[in-house]
Design an enzyme around this catalytic site. Structure first.
Site, short mmCIF file in Angstrom:
data_model
loop_
_atom_site.label_atom_id
_atom_site.label_comp_id
_atom_site.label_asym_id
_atom_site.label_seq_id
_atom_site.Cartn_x
_atom_site.Cartn_y
_atom_site.Cartn_z
N LEU A 187 6.49 36.58 -0.05
CA LEU A 187 7.55 37.51 -0.79
C LEU A 187 6.61 38.71 -1.65
CD1 LEU A 187 10.36 35.48 -2.48
CD2 LEU A 187 10.32 36.85 -0.27
N GLY A 193 -2.15 35.42 -7.77
CA GLY A 193 -1.72 34.60 -6.75
C GLY A 193 -0.41 35.12 -5.99
N VAL A 195 3.58 34.67 -4.02
CA VAL A 195 4.95 33.98 -4.21
C VAL A 195 5.53 34.04 -2.86
CG1 VAL A 195 5.83 36.40 -4.88
CG2 VAL A 195 7.19 34.37 -5.20
N ASP A 305 3.99 42.20 -19.29
CA ASP A 305 3.52 42.58 -17.95
C ASP A 305 4.45 43.41 -17.04
OD1 ASP A 305 1.71 42.91 -15.84
OD2 ASP A 305 1.99 41.13 -14.94
#
Length: 471
Positions: A187, A193, A195, A305
């Site tokens: 996604l 990292g 997702v 964020d």
């Protein structure tokens, strides 16, 4: 006692004479009023720039870089980072400047003031001189400072996610929350990292499976601290917050399962809408996100964020529902010391959505940084531009520190003047905004929508309060 980094004034007169740091933070040194430590604005420091240099601290590590100042920064008597005499401050800031990792006993001189670096390590702290990759068990010392995964294993986060899912299927206890899930597709991907969309093989449940890669060694204390902070995020239950279901740590990687939002992120939605959103739609989504922010702030959780990347869209059809994702994860990750140190030209958060107060006060952020970031997301949704311009090659830290947001009607004069005034006020950097809470900013936007006859039932309803004990 945790590892600490202390700056002690050994020459010059500053109050206080000692600055101690035991968590991840940054410091901007210079003569400007918003610097900390702030150097005196006198004849003994007239060689010091207003925003002179940056200290990036993640105890026990500390790194320094000059901002391309005219007179440079001295480390152990050696000048670093000085721009050429013919360069302007803007040109000097754009030039590549090496960063220096500091050691215990190193001295930093700016003008007539000298700081000595003191690094304290707990007596029982294990050595990090030899580290094995948690996945392939190859020694990674020298490849990735303090890393748990070697460079080869980190290169493909998809392979890491598949490894976790496969290992969970084999019955490994610490991966029980993701047992039975199958990866469907990626996604999104970021610096920390990736997702993935995952489906449970028995129930058919869809979740967003996130894998987060520490940039520094994840000691047992750091892991526990981070996962403890994540529990505050799990407790948030609100229609405008993407729910976090489960979390864990295995093989040097943190993983999470979260609510899957089929509408994707705001930036993806904008592409489907031709690159930007109309005033009613953008403002409606901003109001919904502000509901989620208000609820989280009341619970004592700051996002830190916010960006179109983690403003997610749920629901179906042409009226998606805004849901704030990744609540508090970035802050918790940094404070646990897992994000490592920044590199030249980078900073915590996404520069286009970071306020000056967040750069200056990196460690002790308040809900105000979320309001600024949400206003910048609305600005971006309406104009497809950041509030500030970030010229190629120029240090984004200095752009934030030394330039003001551009009034939104200078980007698009067709934006209604009253709405523009709200956005510009929310993005003020020189003083506190008139909007002190998410509810106040939401109220102003709702009132403007009402004047334009654009209020919808999903936005104009009273704020929903949800019992923390649910879910």
């Amino acid at each position: 006692m945790p590892a600490t980094v202390t700056l002690r004034v050994v020459r010059g007169r500053l109050e206080p004479g000692e600055y101690e740091f035991d968590t991840r933070t940054t410091c901007v040194l210079g003569r400007a009023g918003d610097c900390s430590p702030r150097l005196p604005d006198d004849e003994r420091h007239n060689t010091v720039s207003r925003h002179h240099c940056l200290l990036d601290i993640n105890p026990p590590a500390i790194r320094i870089r000059d901002f391309g100042s005219l007179n440079g920064t001295f480390v152990n008597g050696r000048k670093i980072g000085q721009r050429a005499a013919h360069q302007t401050p803007r040109e000097g800031a754009a030039a590549p400047v090496p960063e220096y990792d500091l050691a215990d006993g190193d001295e930093i001189r700016l003008g007539d003031t000298v700081f000595r670096v003191h690094i304290h390590l707990p007596a029982n702290q294990p050595t990090l001189s030899v580290i094995l990759c948690a996945k392939c068990h190859r020694e990674v010392s020298g490849e990735l400072t303090g890393g748990y995964l070697c460079a080869d294993c980190r290169a493909d986060s998809g392979d890491i996610a598949r490894h976790l899912v496969d290992t969970a299927r084999a019955g490994r206890r610490e991966l029980a929350p993701i047992r039975g899930y199958q990866l469907l597709r990626e996604l999104g991907r970021g610096g920390m990292g990736s997702v993935y969309l995952a489906r449970h093989e028995d129930t058919g449940r869809l979740v967003a499976l996130k894998v987060l890669l520490p940039q520094a060694a994840a000691s047992s204390k750091a892991r526990a601290r981070f996962l403890r902070e994540v529990e505050f995020t799990r407790a948030l239950r609100h229609p405008n917050i993407a729910a976090l279901h489960d979390s864990g740590f295995a093989d040097g990687v943190f993983y999470f399962t979260a609510e899957y939002c089929a509408g994707g992120s705001l930036d993806q939605f904008m592409l489907h809408r031709g690159g930007r959103l109309g005033v009613p739609e953008a403002t409606r989504l901003a109001c919904q996100a502000l509901e989620g922010l208000a609820y989280a702030h009341d619970a004592g959780v700051v996002h830190r964020d916010m960006s179109p990347h983690n403003l997610l869209l749920g629901g179906a059809g042409d009226a998606p529902i805004a849901k704030v994702g990744d609540f508090g994860l970035a802050k918790a990750f940094d404070q646990a010391g897992l994000s490592g140190l920044t590199r030249t030209g980078t900073l915590a958060g996404k520069p286009g959505y970071v306020s000056r107060r967040q750069v200056i006060n990196f460690r002790d952020v308040t809900p105000a940084v979320d309001l600024w970031a949400l206003a910048s997301c609305l600005y971006y949704a309406l104009t497809a531009s950041y509030p500030r311009d970030f010229p190629y090659g120029r240090d984004p830290w200095l752009v934030i520190l030394q330039t003001e947001p551009m009034p939104i009607r200078m980007r698009d004069p067709n934006i209604p003047a009253a709405l523009a005034a709200i956005v510009d006020e929310a993005l003020r950097e020189d003083a506190a905004s008139d909007f002190r809470t998410a509810e106040e900013l939401r109220g102003a936007l709702l009132a403007e929508l009402a004047r334009g006859g654009q209020v919808s039932p999903t936005v104009g309803a009273p704020r929903l309060v949800v019992d923390d004990r649910q879910g």
